[in-house]
Design an enzyme around this catalytic site. Sequence first.
Site, short mmCIF file in Angstrom:
data_model
loop_
_atom_site.label_atom_id
_atom_site.label_comp_id
_atom_site.label_asym_id
_atom_site.label_seq_id
_atom_site.Cartn_x
_atom_site.Cartn_y
_atom_site.Cartn_z
N HIS A 110 0.24 10.61 -43.41
CA HIS A 110 0.26 11.94 -42.77
C HIS A 110 -1.09 12.63 -42.88
CE1 HIS A 110 1.34 12.43 -47.05
NE2 HIS A 110 0.63 13.53 -46.96
N HIS A 168 -5.67 19.50 -43.64
CA HIS A 168 -4.57 19.68 -42.69
C HIS A 168 -5.20 20.18 -41.40
CE1 HIS A 168 -1.40 19.28 -45.80
NE2 HIS A 168 -2.38 19.71 -46.57
N THR A 199 2.93 21.10 -50.16
CA THR A 199 3.34 21.40 -48.77
C THR A 199 3.84 20.15 -48.04
OG1 THR A 199 1.14 21.02 -47.84
CG2 THR A 199 1.64 23.27 -48.62
C1 LIG Z 1 4.04 14.22 -55.52
C2 LIG Z 1 3.99 13.07 -54.52
C3 LIG Z 1 2.64 12.96 -53.87
N1 LIG Z 1 2.20 14.23 -53.27
C4 LIG Z 1 0.99 14.70 -53.57
O1 LIG Z 1 0.23 14.11 -54.31
C5 LIG Z 1 0.57 15.99 -52.92
C6 LIG Z 1 -0.60 16.62 -53.36
C7 LIG Z 1 -1.01 17.83 -52.77
C8 LIG Z 1 -0.26 18.38 -51.74
S1 LIG Z 1 -0.77 19.91 -51.00
N2 LIG Z 1 -0.78 19.71 -49.41
O2 LIG Z 1 0.25 20.87 -51.34
O3 LIG Z 1 -2.10 20.16 -51.48
C9 LIG Z 1 0.90 17.76 -51.29
C10 LIG Z 1 1.31 16.54 -51.88
C11 LIG Z 1 4.26 11.70 -55.22
N3 LIG Z 1 5.45 11.75 -56.02
C12 LIG Z 1 5.43 11.89 -57.37
C13 LIG Z 1 6.73 11.88 -57.82
C14 LIG Z 1 7.57 11.73 -56.70
C15 LIG Z 1 8.96 11.69 -56.55
C16 LIG Z 1 9.48 11.56 -55.28
C17 LIG Z 1 8.63 11.47 -54.16
C18 LIG Z 1 7.23 11.53 -54.31
C19 LIG Z 1 6.74 11.66 -55.59
ZN LIG Z 2 -2.52 19.81 -48.54
#
Ligand SMILES: C[C@@H](CNC(=O)c1ccc(S(N)(=O)=O)cc1)Cn1ccc2ccccc21
Ligand SMILES: [Zn+2]
Length: 249
Positions: A52, A84, A187
């Site tokens: 994404h 984004h 997000t």
């Molecule tokens: C956190 C997820 C991975 N997501 C991110 O690392 C992440 C980081 C920053 C943003 S933002 N846009 O807010 O800056 C969004 C997502 C992995 N993950 C770890 C445990 C876990 C459990 C189920 C599914 C996925 C899982």
């Molecule tokens: Zn982000």
Amino acid sequence: MGLHYSHHKHCLTHHQSPININTRTAKYNPSLKPLKFSYDPKTAKRIVNVGHCFNVEFEDICDKSVLSEGPLDGHYRLCQFHFHWGSSDRDGSEHNIDGHLYPAELHIVHWNSKKYTSFAEAAKHPDGVAVVGVFLKLGNTNPALQSIIENLDKVKTKGKACPFTEFHLNGLLPEDLNYWTYMGSLTTKPYFECVTWIILQEAITVSSQQLEQFRRLQCTSENENPSFILENHRPVQPLDHRVVYSSCP
Ligand SMILES: C[C@@H](CNC(=O)c1ccc(S(N)(=O)=O)cc1)Cn1ccc2ccccc21
Ligand SMILES: [Zn+2]
């Protein structure tokens, strides 16, 4: 679940992100300190197409690149940054300012290495993650983005990665480091409510041509019919009873 029980209202509230920031109702908080960025350019590691969006990942096995001060207690270790964007230059940012959308938004992701031992663990706690948001406004080509953009053809399809070492992240920060801050969530799924959001009030520039390069990334893997990451910004979420604080009056 991310539901918080707020006793006075006997209701369950969400603390989701992004939000629209109303600059007039943001509350100046004189106890907020200036942000302290201590980034080591040598901790840059690789660029990964995660489907994404693309993440520029940093080595986070020790506190070589950290964010501290500001609204934070302790130090938060840099682990990645990403962007984004929208399908046109008219939208793309996740946070809005007084209903105004920018064409893109940079997220610099850090986790609380004083209390937790990994991002995945930190993401399960309300004080686990700190994300600095920087708005990108349309303007001249941003030279600090060029070194990233010229590598995007190497990570065109989902799951691809390429080495990316020696990056000066300070080059993506504006001069003025005043910020708004509030408690929110990731997000993208699984939307964990673990983020201290720190949104810089001054934007950096990006050109239309540079944004075009972002939209050429594919959300499909190399053996699928190609489809493109034309946009990847989440709609704004209800503020509920949260207060947005400002570092300046
Ligand atoms: C956190 C997820 C991975 N997501 C991110 O690392 C992440 C980081 C920053 C943003 S933002 N846009 O807010 O800056 C969004 C997502 C992995 N993950 C770890 C445990 C876990 C459990 C189920 C599914 C996925 C899982
Ligand atoms: Zn982000």
